[in-house]
Write an enzyme that holds these catalytic residues in place. Structure first.
Site, PDB file in Angstrom:
ATOM      1  N   GLU A 158       0.820  -1.208   0.000  1.00  0.00           N
ATOM      2  CA  GLU A 158       0.000   0.000   0.000  1.00  0.00           C
ATOM      3  C   GLU A 158       0.857   1.262   0.000  1.00  0.00           C
ATOM      4  O   GLU A 158       0.541   2.236  -0.662  1.00  0.00           O
ATOM      5  CB  GLU A 158      -0.954   0.017   1.202  1.00  0.00           C
ATOM      6  N   CYS A 189     -14.051   1.241 -14.108  1.00  0.00           N
ATOM      7  CA  CYS A 189     -14.564   2.608 -13.940  1.00  0.00           C
ATOM      8  C   CYS A 189     -13.384   3.575 -13.962  1.00  0.00           C
ATOM      9  O   CYS A 189     -13.104   4.283 -13.004  1.00  0.00           O
ATOM     10  CB  CYS A 189     -15.339   2.705 -12.619  1.00  0.00           C
ATOM     11  N   CYS A 249     -18.604   0.956 -19.055  1.00  0.00           N
ATOM     12  CA  CYS A 249     -19.867   0.793 -18.321  1.00  0.00           C
ATOM     13  C   CYS A 249     -20.603  -0.492 -18.728  1.00  0.00           C
ATOM     14  O   CYS A 249     -21.243  -1.126 -17.891  1.00  0.00           O
ATOM     15  CB  CYS A 249     -20.768   1.990 -18.535  1.00  0.00           C
TER      16      CYS A 249
END
Ligand code: SF4
Length: 416
Positions: A58, A214, A221
């Site tokens: 991360e 997205c 979509c």
């Protein structure tokens, strides 16, 4: 008390939340990318080792693309497979491995935090998002949520750039998505949506959706697993907002809707779903100029060697090595630059340096997050050896090969 937020921008139907979780997780199980930190988190039985692996990934992924991170992550985990091993490392070793990844304070803080866990927390990672954020330097709200949900199964949401984009589109949130009020709303939404039995997978799925489907410019979509819950898509297809029963119309709220696009920048039908999210204009990076000198001598086998010096241990590029450099005032003439650089080298080397001996090579531009940095590059070949002032910064001579494996920034590699 502030008026409740318009339901148009929220998730308030439990059946819809359940359906969205199920669709998103089913898609993630089938379509997720296989990344080394995910494999480790899924197979490592020790939760603290899992937390360490997630933490390292991360921190590396902040501001850096997945494709770039993979190699750094693999080398890091090979070198320091546990938090205890990292706590033994020196900052120099950390900087060497981090070289080229950018935002160097991330590696430094990771190592400081590992030392803290070993020396002050008896080697035990904090296990909740609240404690992780409170106790570990460099761990913010997002990283804490990611570690706690993925490694310790805490049902807590996460909000990063990908999640912001997905949520703003799902609920047509067009107010400035970097404003604290909107960010708070998005955290509340992420915490309400997160799947209670698979929080880590749910959070990764939401981020994965933002990273692969997205996406900012041309979202897919048609392939999206949550398209039936997406109000931006509805608006694009039908040209008007999704009807939501029994809700106040955003436009009729006193003082305007805090989550709709501002009245000055209404929905633009040519943009479709990419109307969302909206951000305030970015601040322009600051312009900076630095003179840098590549001092070169012949090494024992005739190969060139270059002098590098270490930067201070705090501030930009802390502790990294560079060619001797001097920040320049804006608009300084070339002749004056050369003199200033010669004076700088002279004070530092304790011997006269002729300004006209410095050869102007060219300019190198490097963009840091907030600085547009131009390096004005000079070269100075030396005949004899120089005795460096031991009172000044640490310095050393390196071959080209050694230069590339030293803790030097990408900008300095461009300079060479
Ligand atoms: Fe994003 Fe389109 Fe899916 Fe909506 S339908 S969440 S805009 S990819």
């Amino acid at each position: 008390a502030p008026a409740p937020l318009p339901a148009r921008h929220l998730f308030s139907d439990p059946a819809e939340i359940e359906a969205l979780r199920g669709n998103l997780l089913a898609w993630y199980d089938k379509c997720k990318r296989h990344l080394p930190w995910r494999t480790l988190a899924a197979t490592e039985p020790d939760t603290d080792r899992r937390a360490y692996a997630v933490w390292v990934s991360e921190i590396m992924l902040q501001q850096t693309q997945v494709a770039t991170v993979i190699d750094y992550y693999n080398r890091w985990m090979q070198r320091w497979p546990t938090l205890q091993a990292l706590a033994q490392a020196s900052l120099e070793e950390v900087n060497e491995l981090w070289a080229g990844l950018g935002y160097y304070s991330r590696g430094k803080r990771l190592q400081e935090a590992a030392k803290k866990v070993v020396s002050e927390l008896a080697g035990q990672m904090p296990r909740t998002a609240e404690d992780l954020q409170k106790l570990l330097p460099g761990v913010g709200r997002y990283t804490a949520g990611a570690i706690a949900s993925i490694s310790y199964s805490q049902a807590t949401g996460v909000v990063d750039g990908n999640v912001i984009r997905v949520l703003c589109r799902l609920r047509c949130i067009g107010a400035d998505s970097s404003s604290p009020a909107v960010i708070d709303q998005l955290w509340d939404m992420a915490n309400a949506l997160v799947d209670r039995s698979r929080p880590g997978d749910f959070n990764q799925a939401l981020m994965e959706l933002g990273a692969t489907v997205c996406v900012p410019k041309a979202p897919l979509c048609g392939e999206c697993p949550v398209k039936q819950h997406c109000r931006a898509r509805h608006r694009k297809l039908f040209g008007k907002p999704t009807p939501v029963p029994d809700v106040e119309d955003c436009g009729k709220r006193v003082g305007g809707c805090p989550l709709c696009p501002p009245a000055t920048e209404p929905w633009d039908s040519s943009l479709g779903v990419t109307n969302f999210p909206r951000k305030a204009a970015k601040k322009q990076p600051r312009e900076a100029r630095t003179a840098t000198c590549v001092l070169e001598r012949r090494g024992c086998h005739g190969a060139p060697e270059y002098l590098i010096v270490q930067r201070p241990s705090s501030g930009l590029l802390a502790g990294l090595w560079e060619f001797p450099s001097l920040p320049l005032a804006q608009g300084l003439q070339e002749e004056k630059q050369r003199e200033a650089l010669a004076d700088h080298l002279q004070a530092w080397m304790g011997q006269p340096v002729e300004a006209r001996g410095l050869q102007l090579i060219g300019e190198v531009v490097h963009i840091f997050s907030h600085i547009h940095q131009t390096y004005v590059v000079y070269s100075l070949p030396l005949d004899g050896d120089v005795t460096l002032d031991p009172a000044s910064s640490p310095s050393r001579w390196v071959t080209e090969e050694e230069f590339h494996t030293s803790a030097v920034s990408t900008a300095m590699k461009k300079v060479l």
